[in-house]
Motif scaffolding. Structure first.
Motif, PDB file in Angstrom:
ATOM      1  N   VAL A 229       7.982  -6.874   8.670  1.00  0.00           N
ATOM      2  CA  VAL A 229       8.609  -5.805   7.891  1.00  0.00           C
ATOM      3  C   VAL A 229       9.036  -4.683   8.821  1.00  0.00           C
ATOM      4  O   VAL A 229       8.514  -4.521   9.935  1.00  0.00           O
ATOM      5  N   LYS A 230      10.004  -3.905   8.330  1.00  0.00           N
ATOM      6  CA  LYS A 230      10.455  -2.703   9.025  1.00  0.00           C
ATOM      7  C   LYS A 230      10.321  -1.528   8.062  1.00  0.00           C
ATOM      8  O   LYS A 230      10.787  -1.609   6.924  1.00  0.00           O
ATOM      9  N   CYS A 231       9.674  -0.441   8.542  1.00  0.00           N
ATOM     10  CA  CYS A 231       9.370   0.713   7.689  1.00  0.00           C
ATOM     11  C   CYS A 231      10.252   1.891   8.080  1.00  0.00           C
ATOM     12  O   CYS A 231      10.804   1.951   9.191  1.00  0.00           O
ATOM     13  N   PHE A 232      10.376   2.867   7.166  1.00  0.00           N
ATOM     14  CA  PHE A 232      11.100   4.094   7.466  1.00  0.00           C
ATOM     15  C   PHE A 232      10.351   4.910   8.506  1.00  0.00           C
ATOM     16  O   PHE A 232      10.960   5.602   9.321  1.00  0.00           O
TER      17      PHE A 232
ATOM     18  N   GLU B 105       8.058   4.463  11.618  1.00  0.00           N
ATOM     19  CA  GLU B 105       7.558   3.466  12.551  1.00  0.00           C
ATOM     20  C   GLU B 105       6.090   3.690  12.890  1.00  0.00           C
ATOM     21  O   GLU B 105       5.357   2.752  13.200  1.00  0.00           O
ATOM     22  N   GLU B 106       5.636   4.939  12.846  1.00  0.00           N
ATOM     23  CA  GLU B 106       4.258   5.238  13.214  1.00  0.00           C
ATOM     24  C   GLU B 106       3.272   4.646  12.225  1.00  0.00           C
ATOM     25  O   GLU B 106       2.199   4.170  12.602  1.00  0.00           O
ATOM     26  N   SER B 107       3.610   4.695  10.954  1.00  0.00           N
ATOM     27  CA  SER B 107       2.677   4.208   9.927  1.00  0.00           C
ATOM     28  C   SER B 107       3.101   2.865   9.351  1.00  0.00           C
ATOM     29  O   SER B 107       2.652   2.493   8.265  1.00  0.00           O
ATOM     30  N   CYS B 108       3.961   2.143  10.027  1.00  0.00           N
ATOM     31  CA  CYS B 108       4.464   0.870   9.497  1.00  0.00           C
ATOM     32  C   CYS B 108       3.332  -0.149   9.384  1.00  0.00           C
ATOM     33  O   CYS B 108       2.458  -0.249  10.270  1.00  0.00           O
ATOM     34  N   VAL B 109       3.353  -0.892   8.305  1.00  0.00           N
ATOM     35  CA  VAL B 109       2.264  -1.831   8.023  1.00  0.00           C
ATOM     36  C   VAL B 109       2.533  -3.164   8.701  1.00  0.00           C
ATOM     37  O   VAL B 109       3.654  -3.479   9.106  1.00  0.00           O
ATOM     38  N   SER B 110       1.488  -3.970   8.796  1.00  0.00           N
ATOM     39  CA  SER B 110       1.570  -5.327   9.348  1.00  0.00           C
ATOM     40  C   SER B 110       1.052  -6.302   8.292  1.00  0.00           C
ATOM     41  O   SER B 110      -0.040  -6.097   7.741  1.00  0.00           O
ATOM     42  N   ILE B 111       1.817  -7.338   8.012  1.00  0.00           N
ATOM     43  CA  ILE B 111       1.468  -8.298   6.971  1.00  0.00           C
ATOM     44  C   ILE B 111       0.855  -9.537   7.625  1.00  0.00           C
ATOM     45  O   ILE B 111       1.511 -10.195   8.439  1.00  0.00           O
ATOM     46  N   PRO B 112      -0.407  -9.857   7.308  1.00  0.00           N
ATOM     47  CA  PRO B 112      -1.019 -11.065   7.899  1.00  0.00           C
ATOM     48  C   PRO B 112      -0.375 -12.341   7.370  1.00  0.00           C
ATOM     49  O   PRO B 112       0.195 -12.366   6.271  1.00  0.00           O
ATOM     50  N   ASP B 113      -0.477 -13.417   8.152  1.00  0.00           N
ATOM     51  CA  ASP B 113       0.074 -14.715   7.763  1.00  0.00           C
ATOM     52  C   ASP B 113      -0.715 -15.315   6.610  1.00  0.00           C
ATOM     53  O   ASP B 113      -1.915 -15.041   6.444  1.00  0.00           O
ATOM     54  N   VAL B 114      -0.034 -16.135   5.853  1.00  0.00           N
ATOM     55  CA  VAL B 114      -0.659 -16.898   4.770  1.00  0.00           C
ATOM     56  C   VAL B 114      -0.691 -18.357   5.194  1.00  0.00           C
ATOM     57  O   VAL B 114       0.334 -18.926   5.574  1.00  0.00           O
ATOM     58  N   GLU B 115      -1.862 -18.964   5.149  1.00  0.00           N
ATOM     59  CA  GLU B 115      -2.020 -20.363   5.528  1.00  0.00           C
ATOM     60  C   GLU B 115      -2.646 -21.138   4.374  1.00  0.00           C
ATOM     61  O   GLU B 115      -3.675 -20.741   3.834  1.00  0.00           O
TER      62      GLU B 115
ATOM     63  N   CYS C 276       0.827  -1.208   0.000  1.00  0.00           N
ATOM     64  CA  CYS C 276       0.000   0.000   0.000  1.00  0.00           C
ATOM     65  C   CYS C 276       0.867   1.267   0.000  1.00  0.00           C
ATOM     66  O   CYS C 276       0.616   2.231   0.758  1.00  0.00           O
ATOM     67  N   ASP C 277       1.920   1.223  -0.826  1.00  0.00           N
ATOM     68  CA  ASP C 277       2.824   2.359  -1.039  1.00  0.00           C
ATOM     69  C   ASP C 277       3.578   2.770   0.212  1.00  0.00           C
ATOM     70  O   ASP C 277       4.130   3.878   0.278  1.00  0.00           O
ATOM     71  N   GLU C 278       3.632   1.890   1.183  1.00  0.00           N
ATOM     72  CA  GLU C 278       4.414   2.182   2.378  1.00  0.00           C
ATOM     73  C   GLU C 278       5.867   1.766   2.119  1.00  0.00           C
ATOM     74  O   GLU C 278       6.148   0.602   1.822  1.00  0.00           O
ATOM     75  N   PRO C 279       6.809   2.693   2.200  1.00  0.00           N
ATOM     76  CA  PRO C 279       8.212   2.333   1.939  1.00  0.00           C
ATOM     77  C   PRO C 279       8.771   1.442   3.051  1.00  0.00           C
ATOM     78  O   PRO C 279       8.581   1.724   4.241  1.00  0.00           O
ATOM     79  N   LEU C 280       9.448   0.360   2.659  1.00  0.00           N
ATOM     80  CA  LEU C 280      10.020  -0.605   3.591  1.00  0.00           C
ATOM     81  C   LEU C 280      11.530  -0.654   3.401  1.00  0.00           C
ATOM     82  O   LEU C 280      12.041  -0.473   2.289  1.00  0.00           O
ATOM     83  N   TRP C 281      12.238  -0.958   4.479  1.00  0.00           N
ATOM     84  CA  TRP C 281      13.679  -1.108   4.340  1.00  0.00           C
ATOM     85  C   TRP C 281      14.174  -2.484   4.793  1.00  0.00           C
ATOM     86  O   TRP C 281      15.359  -2.802   4.611  1.00  0.00           O
ATOM     87  N   ASN C 282      13.254  -3.339   5.282  1.00  0.00           N
ATOM     88  CA  ASN C 282      13.652  -4.700   5.632  1.00  0.00           C
ATOM     89  C   ASN C 282      12.418  -5.597   5.618  1.00  0.00           C
ATOM     90  O   ASN C 282      11.359  -5.211   6.136  1.00  0.00           O
TER      91      ASN C 282
END
Length: 936
Positions: A580-583, A585-595, A241-247
């Motif tokens: 994930v780790k975002c630039f 931290e306040e708006s960092c996203v969370s990725i749900p698990d895939v099962e 969702c266009d959130e920049p990630l660095w890890n």
């Protein structure tokens, strides 16, 4: 130099002026032209605003690769530059005309859009102030005509507006469930109300509400056995969702703990697998099946795995102490060279954790040099091996390994090779060197007497502590009880020790390595900054990277692999966990698990076919011979796989094309065959089955021969099993009254997973009738079997043999003879009764008919039906089939009834026993008379 004058006659009185001729040079690697003199245009109307300013330059000429641009409208400075790189070899010189023009108020140019098509994607459910901006420009110079005054949407009935600056916004919330793509046309007008020469197209795509997650994956993944490696996520990609990630870190976990012991392994029993892998013999089972000779496992809880192996449960308060009578067998030749091998599943104790050391095995061994001691224990996620070479002189050494397999509550196989001072631990076929070795010289030496305990260890201290467990908790061999401690809590199976020698790395890997798991084989194209790690059991794969696109490419190459030809079918749950780790931290996203789950399909089952001679007969003397008679002399065993094949399509065929099944013969092994009896068990005093035990021993096979069945177990090739089964023979003792037997033969492979057809063999024992006892109505076989005649079709499948002086007849023929004779006798009696009945009826009607004046022939016809049966004779071949007897009896009865007694005397004369031609007939036929008497 061409002069051109435009403008208002009141204010714009003068035309621009430039030099009459310019010369310039341009380099191939530079597009700017160096002019001499420099390019300047002058206007005498200056300093009047607009009228005295230079608007621009025009170049006249066809195909001129240059353009003239204005740098300063007030001074009239400009330059000439190449539109594209020039080629000196292609064209060394260019000549063209330049024209300068000043500002004027004529609306010469129409607006032009910067882009012909504008595309944008928006998320549903929002009202945007600006979705996108369209832009048009005008080539006129005056402010009145060079500016765009307003824009307009030409397409009606759409939820969008456009303002005078070209900004487009939505008038209502867009829904992904409605229109997902809007297309419309916009135009532009300059301040002189001149419309754009070409309108612009706008496309707005509506996307669902953005949720950071993995996209493009399937929950169910089907795997066909034999397919090799299968990509699990071939089209997956991460939506941020266009959130920049660095890890980015992701873990793929394959759950196979429900398949046998932790994963799919070879389907043979462990004993058969040891033979296939080339493991040397000599291992000693420390946890055998409870029996009178191995009773130390009788008190343990027993479970059975999917491969039918025995599993023992240790509940943390009981242990198994091997008695002294069995102890030396497990210690013989141990010294400092041996291999310990065990399946272990370390259970979690609720509320206690794993703080205390738990002993798997504890042993003190006596050798020529003295006593040595060793123990294997687990402590948290560590496994420790303590070895004390000599209690009298040396110090104990402790080897430690820290492994996640020890504390994950899953099945793992542990093999420890001791070649002191070197110790190597193999977990699931992967070797590990000890992480720590240290001297434990302060440990008090154990009691100097041979002892072996599984699931706990003992101490020398005599305390009043309550002894836990069962009777196995103490050892009172010397009268002093031992205090038991460090009980094990978990499951153990297949616990063996191989004294005197070590298992090789290759054998251990062959025996216990998983045949299924996660795989990553595209390391060559692994992107920059990506890391991939697979755990030893191939059930956990971890990826780490910093770029989303590179990460997507890497995870698309994660695969499931199963190298077994006949993989265990079923479901393997699959989980993908991402962090994930975002630039920000306040708006960092969370990725749900895939099962999801991998479904291993049912493999094409091998078809084992047993064939050969299914029916034979031999004289009793052959069965009484020392070697008996082989049951399966021409046995053939084949193994094939039937699989689906798509039929080839014919261009001229317009009907439905169906798939067909094809069978391919394969080279495979069997692991057991059983010969069972149909009917009663064998009588050991009269009959038994024979097989050379030395032949089986050479092949490493085991034999069980009872009165009910004979089994051969052990993995071997089909050719070897054919050779052995052809030598199984059936023997009967001399004088035994046995006539027939039926045997079933069936074989299995892969630990009984696949079975063959049930091949039945029927054996007839042919006895000499002079030696055997018979009923009083059957005499010697020489009276009805002539050795010069052929056998009936029913016995053509028998291997009948008879010597010249010992005529033989099978017991089945005896039954046929008795049935035929009895049936014929019944038919004769019924025929006689029918004739007598008709005769009496005719006699009773003869007198009344005459009195009434009937024709005399009526009585004559009734009297003709009278049948004098005093000389009725029927000739029967005793070896004919049952149906032939029926047909012959029916024809005989009908013929005699229709023909009357015309040929009665001739028939009697021709069949009389005194006839000279009847001698041969006596050897083949049974003659029955209507008076009930019989003659053979």
């Amino acid at each position: 130099n061409t002069l051109f004058l435009t403008g208002s006659p009141k204010t714009n009185k003068h035309k621009p002026w430039i030099e009459a001729e310019y010369q310039g040079i341009v380099m191939e690697n530079d597009n700017t032209v160096l002019l001499n003199p420099p390019l300047f245009a002058l206007d005498k109307d200056a300093p009047l605003r607009y009228a005295g300013e230079i608007c621009g330059f025009r170049i006249h000429g066809a195909g001129v690769p240059f353009e003239a641009v204005i740098l300063d409208k007030a001074t009239g400075e400009g330059l000439i530059r190449a539109k594209e790189p020039v080629d000196c070899e292609a064209h060394k010189e260019h000549t063209f005309t330049i024209q300068a023009y000043d500002l004027n108020d004529v609306n010469e140019f129409a607006p032009v859009f910067v882009e012909k098509l504008y595309r944008v994607a928006v998320t549903e459910g929002k009202l945007y102030d600006r979705i996108l901006r369209v832009e048009a420009i005008d080539g006129d110079c005056s402010p009145q005509y060079s500016q765009i005054c307003y824009y307009e949407i030409l397409t009606p009935n759409i939820p969008f507006l456009i303002d005078n600056d070209g900004n487009i916004e939505n008038t209502e919330k867009l829904q992904y469930s409605g229109d997902r793509l809007y297309k419309f046309t916009v135009t532009a007008y300059d301040c002189g109300k001149k419309r754009a020469s070409d309108d612009a197209e706008v496309e707005i795509q509506v996307k669902p509400t953005c949720k950071p997650s993995w996209q493009g994956w399937n929950k169910r993944i089907e795997y066909t056995p034999g397919a090799g490696s299968l990509a699990l996520f071939p089209s997956i990609h991460l939506e941020t969702c266009d959130e920049p990630l660095w890890n980015i870190q992701a873990t793929v976990e394959l759950q196979t703990n429900h398949v046998a012991k932790g994963c799919d392994r070879d389907n043979y029993s462990e004993k058969s697998l040891r033979k296939l892998c080339g493991a040397a013999s000599g291992e000693i089972d420390l946890l055998p099946v409870p029996s009178p000779t191995a009773n130390w496992t009788a008190r343990l809880s027993v479970h059975y795995s999917q491969d039918s192996s025995l599993i023992y449960w240790f509940n943390g308060s009981q242990a198994a102490q091997v008695p002294a009578v069995n102890g030396p067998n497990a210690h013989e030749g141990l010294s400092d060279h041996f291999t310990l091998s065990v399946w272990m599943k370390h259970a979690v104790v609720p509320g206690k954790g794993r703080r205390e050391e738990e002993t798997v095995i504890c042993s003190t061994v006596q050798s020529e040099d003295g006593y040595s001691h060793y123990s294997l224990a687990v402590h948290g996620c560590r496994i420790a091996f303590l070895y004390w070479p000599l209690l009298e002189s040396s110090r104990p050494v402790k080897f430690l390994w820290k492994l996640e397999q020890v504390c994950d509550d899953e099945w793992h196989h542990y093999a420890l090779n001791l070649e002191f001072p070197t110790v190597t631990l193999y977990v699931d076929g992967v070797s590990y060197d000890p992480a720590l070795i240290h001297d434990n010289g302060l440990i008090h030496p154990p009691r100097r007497e041979p002892s072996l305990m599984i699931g706990a260890c003992w101490t020398e201290e005599k305390t009043k502590e309550k002894i836990k467990g069962s009777e196995n908790s103490t050892d009172s061999v010397q009268g002093d009880p031992l205090s038991i401690h460090h009980y094990f809590h978990g499951y153990l199976a297949g616990f063996t020790v191989r004294p005197g020698s070590l298992e090789s790395r290759e054998v251990i890997e062959c025996l216990y390595a998983c045949r299924e798991g996660l795989d990553y084989s595209d390391f060559d194209s692994l992107g920059k900054g990506m890391k991939v790690h697979v755990n030893p059991s191939q059930s956990l794969l971890t990826l780490e990277g910093d770029d989303v696109e590179t990460f997507n490419h890497a995870i698309q190459h994660v695969a499931y692999m199963n190298s077994l030809r006949f993989a265990t079918p079923g479901v393997r749950p699959l989980r993908l966990t991402t962090s994930v780790k975002c630039f920000s931290e306040e708006s960092c996203v969370s990725i749900p698990d895939v099962e999801g789950y991998v479904v291993v399909l049912q493999p094409d089952a091998p078809q084992i076919l047993l064939s050969g001679n299914a029916h034979f007969a031999h004289p009793a003397s052959d069965f009484e011979a020392p070697d008996g008679v082989p049951l399966f002399p021409n046995l053939q065993i084949t193994c094939s796989i039937s699989h689906q094949v798509e039929a080839k399509k014919d261009e001229n065929w317009h009907g439905t094309v169906t798939d067909t099944r094809m069978s391919d013969e394969i080279v495979h092994n069997l692991d057991g065959c059983e010969i069972s009896l149909v009917g009663d068990d064998l009588d050991p005093e009269r009959e038994y089955l024979l097989l050379d035990g030395a032949l089986l021993q050479q092949r490493g096979l085991e034999l069980v021969n009872t009165s009910a069945y004979l089994t051969i177990t052990g993995v071997e090739s089909i050719a070897v099993y054919e050779e052995i089964l052809r030598q199984v023979s059936y023997h009967i003792n001399h004088g035994a009254a046995l006539y027939e037997r039926k045997f079933h033969l069936s074989c299995t492979e892969m630990n009984g997973r696949y079975s063959s057809n049930e091949f039945t063999v029927e054996v007839n024992v042919l006895h000499n009738m002079n030696r055997a006892a018979h009923p009083n109505h059957i005499l010697s076989s020489q009276q009805f079997v002539h050795r010069g005649h052929h056998l009936p079709p029913e016995l053509s499948g028998h291997s009948l043999a008879s010597g010249p002086n010992n005529p033989m007849v099978p017991s089945a023929a005896t039954v046929i003879i008795v049935v035929c004779v009895g049936f014929l006798a019944l038919m004769v009696i019924l025929g006689i009764l029918r004739i007598h009945s008709l005769h009496r009826r005719g006699v009773g009607q003869e007198v009344p008919g005459a009195a009434e004046g009937e024709h005399p022939s009526a009585g004559g016809k009734e009297s003709d039906m009278f049948w004098d049966d005093s000389a009725l004779t029927i000739i029967v071949n005793p070896m004919e089939s049952y149906q032939s007897c029926q047909d012959r009896a029916a024809e005989s009865g009908e013929g005699r009834a229709s023909e009357g007694m015309e040929d009665e005397d001739d028939s009697t004369d021709s069949e009389t026993p005194d006839s000279p031609d009847s001698n041969d007939m006596d050897d083949r036929h049974i003659i029955g008379k209507s008076d009930g008497s019989h003659r053979y």
